[in-house]
Design an enzyme around this catalytic site. Structure first.
Site, mmCIF file in Angstrom:
data_model
loop_
_atom_site.group_PDB
_atom_site.id
_atom_site.type_symbol
_atom_site.label_atom_id
_atom_site.label_comp_id
_atom_site.label_asym_id
_atom_site.label_seq_id
_atom_site.Cartn_x
_atom_site.Cartn_y
_atom_site.Cartn_z
ATOM 1 N N ASP A 70 28.447 51.462 32.259
ATOM 2 C CA ASP A 70 29.524 50.643 32.792
ATOM 3 C C ASP A 70 30.136 49.913 31.583
ATOM 4 O OD1 ASP A 70 31.069 49.059 34.627
ATOM 5 O OD2 ASP A 70 29.638 47.428 34.303
ATOM 6 N N LEU A 71 31.334 49.386 31.722
ATOM 7 C CA LEU A 71 31.972 48.714 30.582
ATOM 8 C C LEU A 71 31.833 47.180 30.647
ATOM 9 C CD1 LEU A 71 33.890 48.871 28.060
ATOM 10 C CD2 LEU A 71 35.780 48.627 29.676
ATOM 11 N N THR A 115 33.597 41.076 29.163
ATOM 12 C CA THR A 115 34.949 40.808 29.660
ATOM 13 C C THR A 115 34.934 40.093 31.005
ATOM 14 O OG1 THR A 115 34.804 43.115 30.189
ATOM 15 C CG2 THR A 115 36.417 42.529 28.512
ATOM 16 N N SER A 118 33.544 53.378 34.458
ATOM 17 C CA SER A 118 34.011 52.014 34.722
ATOM 18 C C SER A 118 35.081 51.982 35.806
ATOM 19 C CB SER A 118 34.585 51.433 33.421
ATOM 20 O OG SER A 118 35.323 50.270 33.690
ATOM 21 N N LYS A 128 33.359 51.934 43.328
ATOM 22 C CA LYS A 128 31.930 51.638 43.492
ATOM 23 C C LYS A 128 31.782 50.699 44.685
ATOM 24 C CE LYS A 128 31.410 51.631 38.449
ATOM 25 N NZ LYS A 128 31.168 50.825 37.240
HETATM 26 C C1 BG6 Z 1 35.218 46.237 36.669
HETATM 27 C C2 BG6 Z 1 35.020 44.741 36.657
HETATM 28 O O1 BG6 Z 1 34.573 46.811 35.572
HETATM 29 O O2 BG6 Z 1 36.616 46.547 36.607
HETATM 30 C C3 BG6 Z 1 35.805 44.104 37.783
HETATM 31 O O3 BG6 Z 1 33.638 44.453 36.797
HETATM 32 C C4 BG6 Z 1 37.262 44.506 37.673
HETATM 33 O O4 BG6 Z 1 35.656 42.715 37.723
HETATM 34 C C5 BG6 Z 1 37.391 46.026 37.669
HETATM 35 O O5 BG6 Z 1 38.007 43.978 38.763
HETATM 36 C C6 BG6 Z 1 38.840 46.502 37.518
HETATM 37 O O6 BG6 Z 1 39.294 46.155 36.245
HETATM 38 P P1 BG6 Z 1 40.804 46.207 35.769
HETATM 39 O O7 BG6 Z 1 40.685 46.031 34.275
HETATM 40 O O8 BG6 Z 1 41.333 47.562 36.128
HETATM 41 O O9 BG6 Z 1 41.524 45.116 36.450
HETATM 42 MG MG MG Z 2 30.303 45.698 35.060
#
Ligand code: BG6
Ligand code: MG
Length: 215
Positions: free
Chosen positions: A7-8, A15, A112, A143
């Site tokens: 996961d990222l 972040t 991710s 997920k």
């Molecule tokens: C996930 C985060 O990796 O990505 C979430 O844990 C986030 O908090 C989701 O909402 C979507 O991310 P993004 O960058 O597309 O808004």
């Molecule tokens: Mg995460």
């Protein structure tokens, strides 16, 4: 041969704090507070679903048009933080682990929910290291649906049961378990007890731990 899927947000980079700041500002603008504890519900969850959860917490109802506007506003603020990121924001132990996997010729992919994942990986200089990147732009189901990890396994040409998923969110652990993969949780054990393995932080995700998973 085993393979890893990372996961990222919250695993490679911290972040989560930037997501939180941007959502909190939005909540304040809409007239309600948003705590760090409530923010746990947004971890691993897609951007659109995150807004729904947030509005639910604040008991705010908005038109689809307004929601689109807020999603854009939140992401623009989030990107301001992301654009200032550099290699120093990689979580402890991650670079050493990726180097070790590379050295052992063990493949690894990104799995991710974030649509910003490629940009973030580029900002911290890790983009080129991954054999495959699957992110929020590639999936139709978020997920805990296992789609993101199953696509990653396919791209790595590895059976799901040979994949080891590293996750910090409950939705991600559930997705890994449904996919039939080995799940490793980073963070609060009470919250993430459904995982096959629990680690307090990425420092515990060290080479000794990983060696035991791949033998
Ligand atoms: C996930 C985060 O990796 O990505 C979430 O844990 C986030 O908090 C989701 O909402 C979507 O991310 P993004 O960058 O597309 O808004
Ligand atoms: Mg995460």
């Amino acid at each position: 041969m085993k393979a890893f899927i990372f996961d990222l947000d919250g695993v490679i980079v911290d972040t989560a704090k930037y997501h939180y700041l941007a959502w909190k500002n939005l909540a304040n603008e809409l007239g309600f507070d948003f705590t760090e504890e409530q923010n746990e519900q947004l971890k691993g969850v897609s951007r659109v679903r995150s807004l729904e959860i947030l509005l639910n917490i604040g008991k705010v109802e908005l038109s689809e048009e307004k929601k689109e506007e807020l999603l854009l506003e939140k992401n623009n603020e989030y990107l301001e933080y992301v654009n200032k990121m550099n290699t120093e924001e990689i979580l402890p132990g991650i670079v050493e682990l990726l180097d070790f996997l590379e050295y052992q010729k063990i493949q690894f992919a990104l799995g991710s929910a974030s649509k910003n994942a490629p940009l973030i990986l580029k900002k911290v200089g890790l983009y080129h290291k991954f054999s495959a990147i699957v992110d929020g732009n590639d999936v139709s189901k978020a997920k805990p649906d296992p789609e993101v990890f199953l696509i990653a396994a396919k791209k790595l040409n590895t059976d799901p049961q040979d994949c080891i998923v590293i996750e910090d969110a409950l939705a991600g652990i559930q997705a890994a378990n449904i996919a039939g993969m080995t799940s490793v949780a980073i963070g609060d054990k009470k919250l993430l007890h459904e995982a096959n393995y629990n680690l307090a932080d990425t420092e515990e995700l060290n080479i000794d731990f990983v060696k035991n998973l791949i033998i």
